[in-house]
Write a protein that holds these residues in place. Sequence first.
Motif, PDB file in Angstrom:
ATOM      1  N   UNK A   1     -38.052   1.914  -3.668  1.00 48.89           N
ATOM      2  CA  UNK A   1     -36.960   2.376  -2.838  1.00 48.89           C
ATOM      3  C   UNK A   1     -37.072   3.870  -2.713  1.00 48.89           C
ATOM      4  N   UNK A   2     -36.079   4.462  -2.077  1.00 48.25           N
ATOM      5  CA  UNK A   2     -36.079   5.906  -1.912  1.00 48.25           C
ATOM      6  C   UNK A   2     -35.990   6.578  -3.256  1.00 48.25           C
ATOM      7  N   UNK A   3     -36.366   7.880  -3.268  1.00 45.16           N
ATOM      8  CA  UNK A   3     -36.444   8.602  -4.538  1.00 45.16           C
ATOM      9  C   UNK A   3     -35.117   8.639  -5.249  1.00 45.16           C
ATOM     10  N   UNK A   4     -34.000   8.689  -4.487  1.00 45.38           N
ATOM     11  CA  UNK A   4     -32.703   8.767  -5.133  1.00 45.38           C
ATOM     12  C   UNK A   4     -32.071   7.394  -5.319  1.00 45.38           C
ATOM     13  N   UNK A   5     -32.793   6.315  -5.035  1.00 44.30           N
ATOM     14  CA  UNK A   5     -32.281   4.980  -5.198  1.00 44.30           C
ATOM     15  C   UNK A   5     -32.684   4.377  -6.527  1.00 44.30           C
ATOM     16  N   UNK A   6     -32.579   3.034  -6.648  1.00 44.64           N
ATOM     17  CA  UNK A   6     -32.963   2.371  -7.894  1.00 44.64           C
ATOM     18  C   UNK A   6     -34.456   2.564  -8.181  1.00 44.64           C
ATOM     19  N   UNK A   7     -34.882   2.414  -9.429  1.00 47.42           N
ATOM     20  CA  UNK A   7     -36.298   2.575  -9.776  1.00 47.42           C
ATOM     21  C   UNK A   7     -37.150   1.473  -9.135  1.00 47.42           C
ATOM     22  N   UNK A   8     -38.458   1.698  -9.141  1.00 48.22           N
ATOM     23  CA  UNK A   8     -39.397   0.746  -8.552  1.00 48.22           C
ATOM     24  C   UNK A   8     -39.313  -0.589  -9.286  1.00 48.22           C
ATOM     25  N   UNK A   9     -39.348  -1.664  -8.511  1.00 50.31           N
ATOM     26  CA  UNK A   9     -39.182  -3.004  -9.063  1.00 50.31           C
ATOM     27  C   UNK A   9     -40.519  -3.738  -8.973  1.00 50.31           C
ATOM     28  N   UNK A  10     -41.034  -4.153 -10.113  1.00 46.11           N
ATOM     29  CA  UNK A  10     -42.303  -4.873 -10.191  1.00 46.11           C
ATOM     30  C   UNK A  10     -42.023  -6.340 -10.533  1.00 46.11           C
TER      31      UNK A  10
ATOM     32  N   UNK B   1     -34.046  -8.288  -2.966  1.00 48.21           N
ATOM     33  CA  UNK B   1     -32.733  -8.840  -3.284  1.00 48.21           C
ATOM     34  C   UNK B   1     -32.073  -8.051  -4.410  1.00 48.21           C
ATOM     35  N   UNK B   2     -32.858  -7.685  -5.428  1.00 44.66           N
ATOM     36  CA  UNK B   2     -32.323  -6.881  -6.520  1.00 44.66           C
ATOM     37  C   UNK B   2     -31.832  -5.541  -5.988  1.00 44.66           C
ATOM     38  N   UNK B   3     -32.571  -4.960  -5.035  1.00 46.90           N
ATOM     39  CA  UNK B   3     -32.122  -3.713  -4.421  1.00 46.90           C
ATOM     40  C   UNK B   3     -30.783  -3.872  -3.731  1.00 46.90           C
ATOM     41  N   UNK B   4     -30.583  -5.011  -3.055  1.00 46.24           N
ATOM     42  CA  UNK B   4     -29.295  -5.279  -2.411  1.00 46.24           C
ATOM     43  C   UNK B   4     -28.183  -5.416  -3.446  1.00 46.24           C
ATOM     44  N   UNK B   5     -28.466  -6.124  -4.533  1.00 48.91           N
ATOM     45  CA  UNK B   5     -27.464  -6.287  -5.592  1.00 48.91           C
ATOM     46  C   UNK B   5     -27.110  -4.943  -6.217  1.00 48.91           C
ATOM     47  N   UNK B   6     -28.117  -4.088  -6.390  1.00 47.97           N
ATOM     48  CA  UNK B   6     -27.857  -2.760  -6.952  1.00 47.97           C
ATOM     49  C   UNK B   6     -26.981  -1.940  -6.014  1.00 47.97           C
ATOM     50  N   UNK B   7     -27.216  -2.054  -4.715  1.00 44.69           N
ATOM     51  CA  UNK B   7     -26.396  -1.321  -3.745  1.00 44.69           C
ATOM     52  C   UNK B   7     -24.950  -1.781  -3.770  1.00 44.69           C
ATOM     53  N   UNK B   8     -24.731  -3.049  -4.107  1.00 49.41           N
ATOM     54  CA  UNK B   8     -23.373  -3.581  -4.223  1.00 49.41           C
ATOM     55  C   UNK B   8     -22.706  -3.201  -5.542  1.00 49.41           C
ATOM     56  N   UNK B   9     -23.473  -2.641  -6.471  1.00 51.92           N
ATOM     57  CA  UNK B   9     -22.915  -2.286  -7.771  1.00 51.92           C
ATOM     58  C   UNK B   9     -22.921  -3.430  -8.761  1.00 51.92           C
ATOM     59  N   UNK B  10     -23.765  -4.450  -8.528  1.00 55.46           N
ATOM     60  CA  UNK B  10     -23.816  -5.619  -9.402  1.00 55.46           C
ATOM     61  C   UNK B  10     -24.814  -5.455 -10.544  1.00 55.46           C
ATOM     62  N   UNK B  11     -25.690  -4.453 -10.467  1.00 54.43           N
ATOM     63  CA  UNK B  11     -26.786  -4.296 -11.436  1.00 54.43           C
ATOM     64  C   UNK B  11     -26.476  -3.129 -12.362  1.00 54.43           C
ATOM     65  N   UNK B  12     -26.538  -3.384 -13.663  1.00 56.16           N
ATOM     66  CA  UNK B  12     -26.292  -2.328 -14.653  1.00 56.16           C
ATOM     67  C   UNK B  12     -27.578  -1.620 -15.056  1.00 56.16           C
ATOM     68  N   UNK B  13     -28.694  -2.363 -15.080  1.00 58.21           N
ATOM     69  CA  UNK B  13     -29.956  -1.771 -15.534  1.00 58.21           C
ATOM     70  C   UNK B  13     -31.120  -2.478 -14.847  1.00 58.21           C
ATOM     71  N   UNK B  14     -32.083  -1.693 -14.400  1.00 60.91           N
ATOM     72  CA  UNK B  14     -33.332  -2.220 -13.854  1.00 60.91           C
ATOM     73  C   UNK B  14     -34.455  -1.780 -14.784  1.00 60.91           C
ATOM     74  N   UNK B  15     -35.019  -2.736 -15.502  1.00 59.45           N
ATOM     75  CA  UNK B  15     -36.002  -2.384 -16.522  1.00 59.45           C
ATOM     76  C   UNK B  15     -35.343  -1.524 -17.584  1.00 59.45           C
ATOM     77  N   UNK B  16     -35.908  -0.335 -17.822  1.00 56.76           N
ATOM     78  CA  UNK B  16     -35.343   0.589 -18.800  1.00 56.76           C
ATOM     79  C   UNK B  16     -34.436   1.641 -18.170  1.00 56.76           C
ATOM     80  N   UNK B  17     -34.187   1.520 -16.891  1.00 59.14           N
ATOM     81  CA  UNK B  17     -33.428   2.541 -16.176  1.00 59.14           C
ATOM     82  C   UNK B  17     -32.012   2.027 -15.882  1.00 59.14           C
TER      83      UNK B  17
END
Length: 467
Positions: A43-52, A121-137
């Motif tokens: 995603x963009x630099x100021x968005x959620x971390x890269x998702x593998x 899809x995880x990026x969409x959930x993060x934008x909604x505020x549903x995700x607390x942590x992506x990996x270690x971030x």
Amino acid sequence: MTDTAGPAAAPAAGAAPDTATGPAAGAAPDTAPAPAADTAAGTAADGPPRIAPTTRVLLHDLAVRRDRDEWIVGRMTTRTFVALPAAGARAVELLGAGLSVGRTEETLRAETGEEFDIADFVGDLAALGFVARIGDHAVPDAEPPRASLPWLRPRHVRLALHPVLPLLVGALLAAAVVVLVRRPYLLPGYRDLLWSRHGSVVLLSGAAAGWTLLLAHELAHLVTARAAGVPGKMRLGTRLQFLVMQTDISGIELAPRRHRLTAYLAGIALNLSVASSLVLALALTETGTTVHRLLAAALLLALLPLPFQCMVFTRTDLYFVLQDLTGCRDLYGDGLAYARYRARRSVRNVRTGRTGRRGVRAGGRDQDPSARLPAHERRAVRLYSVVLVVGTAACLTFMAAVTLPVDVALLVRAVRGLGPGHGLAGNADAVTVLVVLGGVNVLWLVTWWRNRRSRRSRRSHRSAGAT
């Protein structure tokens, strides 16, 4: 008036009663796992971390409820809710169970035979505020909206959802109807509001009683929603030319239907209960006394808001009941979009002279917005759009022909009533009219402007987030 929505982005399931039980604040557009046409994992630099594919996510505490062919998924803390297809709800379940992005994709592929881009899809959930942590971030979390009466807990008001309560309200209403059938002269008329010869006294007492009843009406929504575990927030709002108090009960979408309808109808039930009690009290007092006149005026004030609730085109309590029963996600928003589409079509046909032509250009502003809706929603939206247009036109016409001229005449008369030649009583009466009537109009303007700025701010934030 309820507002789930409030008043709000597209409601997930038709919540916020007036209280207009209010579309819906905090709701979000429908989101579903996207087919894997795009495989970008970043995603963009100021968005959620890269998702593998090996990335695991930690979700916030989410609530889920099935609604026909979709699932309502939401986070009560932030009052954000979204409607997902079955595959989307299953993806949320798998991610919440600790499966990695790649493992979730494999499981969905095995269960449905389709490919999904879970990283997107995880990026969409993060934008909604549903995700607390992506990996270690850790994902930054927005501050939750404040609730009214935060000290009020569901256990304190659990009786508000007891199934016996509607029966008690019905019994009280039936008793009042019996009394009125036997003694119809107890039913008040507009003259009962003029219980004093001093107009200022009538205005002040009417304003005090009216705002007290309005607050009690909204508290009924708040208490009932709180009993269902929904925070709720009361605030001022506007519906066309009306200044209203509304209660945002976003989150009631996740409650059972009985609880949802109870929350939407709680304000009307309170007005009917107060009115029924006043009828019984009138039957026990002597006609013509001051107490009797005051009770009759209070009865009329308790009944006056009920016809307004039938104005479903202003998103009143009954609007949210209608939206829930028809299974529409955003009856008002979709109805307004369809009405605008029909208006554009009509204007274009008049200009071009092709009034009989039915074809439309694919996509763009000429695309029928109701075409994307399920059949049952499409029928309800098209019918509601007629009610919306006719009701709004009638309301604004009445304001221009009656309400506005009366307000101006009263204000002009009050201004002319000021001065040393009118005595103390006359000046006091004029000042009272200016303060009460002028204050209400100023409060309407301030509330309208504040809510308009708030909506524009939310839209700009969403646009910034989308880029």
